[in-house]
Design a protein around this motif. Sequence first.
Motif, PDB file in Angstrom:
ATOM      1  N   ILE A   1       0.836  -1.198   0.000  1.00 45.58           N
ATOM      2  CA  ILE A   1       0.000   0.000   0.000  1.00 45.58           C
ATOM      3  C   ILE A   1       0.874   1.253   0.000  1.00 45.58           C
ATOM      4  O   ILE A   1       0.623   2.206  -0.733  1.00 45.58           O
ATOM      5  CB  ILE A   1      -0.962  -0.005   1.199  1.00 45.58           C
ATOM      6  N   THR A   2       1.919   1.249   0.821  1.00 47.90           N
ATOM      7  CA  THR A   2       2.840   2.383   0.873  1.00 47.90           C
ATOM      8  C   THR A   2       3.524   2.585  -0.474  1.00 47.90           C
ATOM      9  O   THR A   2       3.683   3.705  -0.939  1.00 47.90           O
ATOM     10  CB  THR A   2       3.890   2.174   1.980  1.00 47.90           C
ATOM     11  N   SER A   3       3.914   1.480  -1.106  1.00 45.07           N
ATOM     12  CA  SER A   3       4.565   1.578  -2.411  1.00 45.07           C
ATOM     13  C   SER A   3       3.610   2.138  -3.463  1.00 45.07           C
ATOM     14  O   SER A   3       4.003   2.966  -4.289  1.00 45.07           O
ATOM     15  CB  SER A   3       5.070   0.204  -2.835  1.00 45.07           C
ATOM     16  N   ALA A   4       2.363   1.707  -3.437  1.00 47.33           N
ATOM     17  CA  ALA A   4       1.388   2.221  -4.392  1.00 47.33           C
ATOM     18  C   ALA A   4       1.135   3.712  -4.159  1.00 47.33           C
ATOM     19  O   ALA A   4       1.052   4.499  -5.114  1.00 47.33           O
ATOM     20  CB  ALA A   4       0.087   1.441  -4.274  1.00 47.33           C
ATOM     21  N   PHE A   5       1.019   4.117  -2.895  1.00 48.13           N
ATOM     22  CA  PHE A   5       0.810   5.524  -2.565  1.00 48.13           C
ATOM     23  C   PHE A   5       2.015   6.356  -2.988  1.00 48.13           C
ATOM     24  O   PHE A   5       1.874   7.446  -3.533  1.00 48.13           O
ATOM     25  CB  PHE A   5       0.541   5.670  -1.072  1.00 48.13           C
ATOM     26  N   ARG A   6       3.212   5.822  -2.776  1.00 51.61           N
ATOM     27  CA  ARG A   6       4.438   6.509  -3.180  1.00 51.61           C
ATOM     28  C   ARG A   6       4.455   6.701  -4.684  1.00 51.61           C
ATOM     29  O   ARG A   6       4.793   7.769  -5.195  1.00 51.61           O
ATOM     30  CB  ARG A   6       5.658   5.701  -2.733  1.00 51.61           C
TER      31      ARG A   6
ATOM     32  N   LEU B   1       2.026   9.468  -5.619  1.00 50.76           N
ATOM     33  CA  LEU B   1       2.546  10.798  -5.280  1.00 50.76           C
ATOM     34  C   LEU B   1       3.673  11.213  -6.219  1.00 50.76           C
ATOM     35  O   LEU B   1       3.786  12.376  -6.589  1.00 50.76           O
ATOM     36  CB  LEU B   1       3.037  10.828  -3.834  1.00 50.76           C
ATOM     37  N   SER B   2       4.518  10.264  -6.596  1.00 45.88           N
ATOM     38  CA  SER B   2       5.653  10.594  -7.449  1.00 45.88           C
ATOM     39  C   SER B   2       5.235  10.954  -8.865  1.00 45.88           C
ATOM     40  O   SER B   2       5.807  11.847  -9.482  1.00 45.88           O
ATOM     41  CB  SER B   2       6.635   9.427  -7.504  1.00 45.88           C
TER      42      SER B   2
ATOM     43  N   ALA C   1       1.757  11.384 -10.117  1.00 45.71           N
ATOM     44  CA  ALA C   1       0.547  12.173 -10.355  1.00 45.71           C
ATOM     45  C   ALA C   1       0.055  12.798  -9.061  1.00 45.71           C
ATOM     46  O   ALA C   1      -1.068  12.548  -8.625  1.00 45.71           O
ATOM     47  CB  ALA C   1      -0.527  11.276 -10.964  1.00 45.71           C
ATOM     48  N   ALA C   2       0.891  13.594  -8.461  1.00 42.75           N
ATOM     49  CA  ALA C   2       0.548  14.189  -7.167  1.00 42.75           C
ATOM     50  C   ALA C   2      -0.690  15.069  -7.241  1.00 42.75           C
ATOM     51  O   ALA C   2      -1.496  15.094  -6.311  1.00 42.75           O
ATOM     52  CB  ALA C   2       1.733  14.993  -6.647  1.00 42.75           C
ATOM     53  N   SER C   3      -0.864  15.750  -8.335  1.00 43.57           N
ATOM     54  CA  SER C   3      -2.020  16.644  -8.430  1.00 43.57           C
ATOM     55  C   SER C   3      -3.339  15.874  -8.478  1.00 43.57           C
ATOM     56  O   SER C   3      -4.387  16.416  -8.123  1.00 43.57           O
ATOM     57  CB  SER C   3      -1.901  17.560  -9.644  1.00 43.57           C
ATOM     58  N   LEU C   4      -3.314  14.609  -8.893  1.00 40.59           N
ATOM     59  CA  LEU C   4      -4.544  13.811  -8.899  1.00 40.59           C
ATOM     60  C   LEU C   4      -5.080  13.608  -7.491  1.00 40.59           C
ATOM     61  O   LEU C   4      -6.284  13.596  -7.281  1.00 40.59           O
ATOM     62  CB  LEU C   4      -4.298  12.451  -9.551  1.00 40.59           C
TER      63      LEU C   4
ATOM     64  N   ARG D   1       5.200  15.524  -4.510  1.00 44.95           N
ATOM     65  CA  ARG D   1       6.204  14.726  -5.225  1.00 44.95           C
ATOM     66  C   ARG D   1       7.440  14.508  -4.353  1.00 44.95           C
ATOM     67  O   ARG D   1       8.056  13.447  -4.389  1.00 44.95           O
ATOM     68  CB  ARG D   1       6.578  15.398  -6.536  1.00 44.95           C
ATOM     69  N   GLY D   2       7.786  15.492  -3.551  1.00 46.04           N
ATOM     70  CA  GLY D   2       8.893  15.323  -2.605  1.00 46.04           C
ATOM     71  C   GLY D   2       8.586  14.261  -1.555  1.00 46.04           C
ATOM     72  O   GLY D   2       9.446  13.463  -1.194  1.00 46.04           O
ATOM     73  N   VAL D   3       7.347  14.248  -1.077  1.00 44.00           N
ATOM     74  CA  VAL D   3       6.927  13.210  -0.121  1.00 44.00           C
ATOM     75  C   VAL D   3       7.050  11.840  -0.777  1.00 44.00           C
ATOM     76  O   VAL D   3       7.519  10.876  -0.166  1.00 44.00           O
ATOM     77  CB  VAL D   3       5.487  13.469   0.368  1.00 44.00           C
ATOM     78  N   GLY D   4       6.656  11.731  -2.039  1.00 42.98           N
ATOM     79  CA  GLY D   4       6.797  10.473  -2.771  1.00 42.98           C
ATOM     80  C   GLY D   4       8.245  10.047  -2.885  1.00 42.98           C
ATOM     81  O   GLY D   4       8.575   8.864  -2.742  1.00 42.98           O
ATOM     82  N   LEU D   5       9.131  11.000  -3.110  1.00 43.73           N
ATOM     83  CA  LEU D   5      10.561  10.700  -3.197  1.00 43.73           C
ATOM     84  C   LEU D   5      11.112  10.210  -1.858  1.00 43.73           C
ATOM     85  O   LEU D   5      11.876   9.254  -1.802  1.00 43.73           O
ATOM     86  CB  LEU D   5      11.329  11.937  -3.665  1.00 43.73           C
ATOM     87  N   VAL D   6      10.691  10.843  -0.774  1.00 44.87           N
ATOM     88  CA  VAL D   6      11.141  10.425   0.564  1.00 44.87           C
ATOM     89  C   VAL D   6      10.636   9.013   0.878  1.00 44.87           C
ATOM     90  O   VAL D   6      11.390   8.182   1.397  1.00 44.87           O
ATOM     91  CB  VAL D   6      10.680  11.437   1.632  1.00 44.87           C
TER      92      VAL D   6
END
Length: 78
Positions: free
Chosen positions: A6-11, A14-15, A17-20, A48-53
Amino acid sequence: MGVERITSAFRSLLSMAASLVVTGVFDVLGLFGVATGTVPLAVDLALRGVGLVLFAALLARNRRESEATQRADAKHSA
């Protein structure tokens, strides 16, 4: 294992299509009569930064687990 997926899918979301995510939240708020606007560039880049982290954290975790498994396998085979 489920939380990791789930975390990987959320990441990934975010990486790529963060605006979606924000647009979806704005759409739901609009159903309840809350006025919203467009997604600011700063919010998009922050998400997108949160996705990168999250990506870096998951990568480090997987690497540690892989190294521990390799050491355990080497120890048992020797």
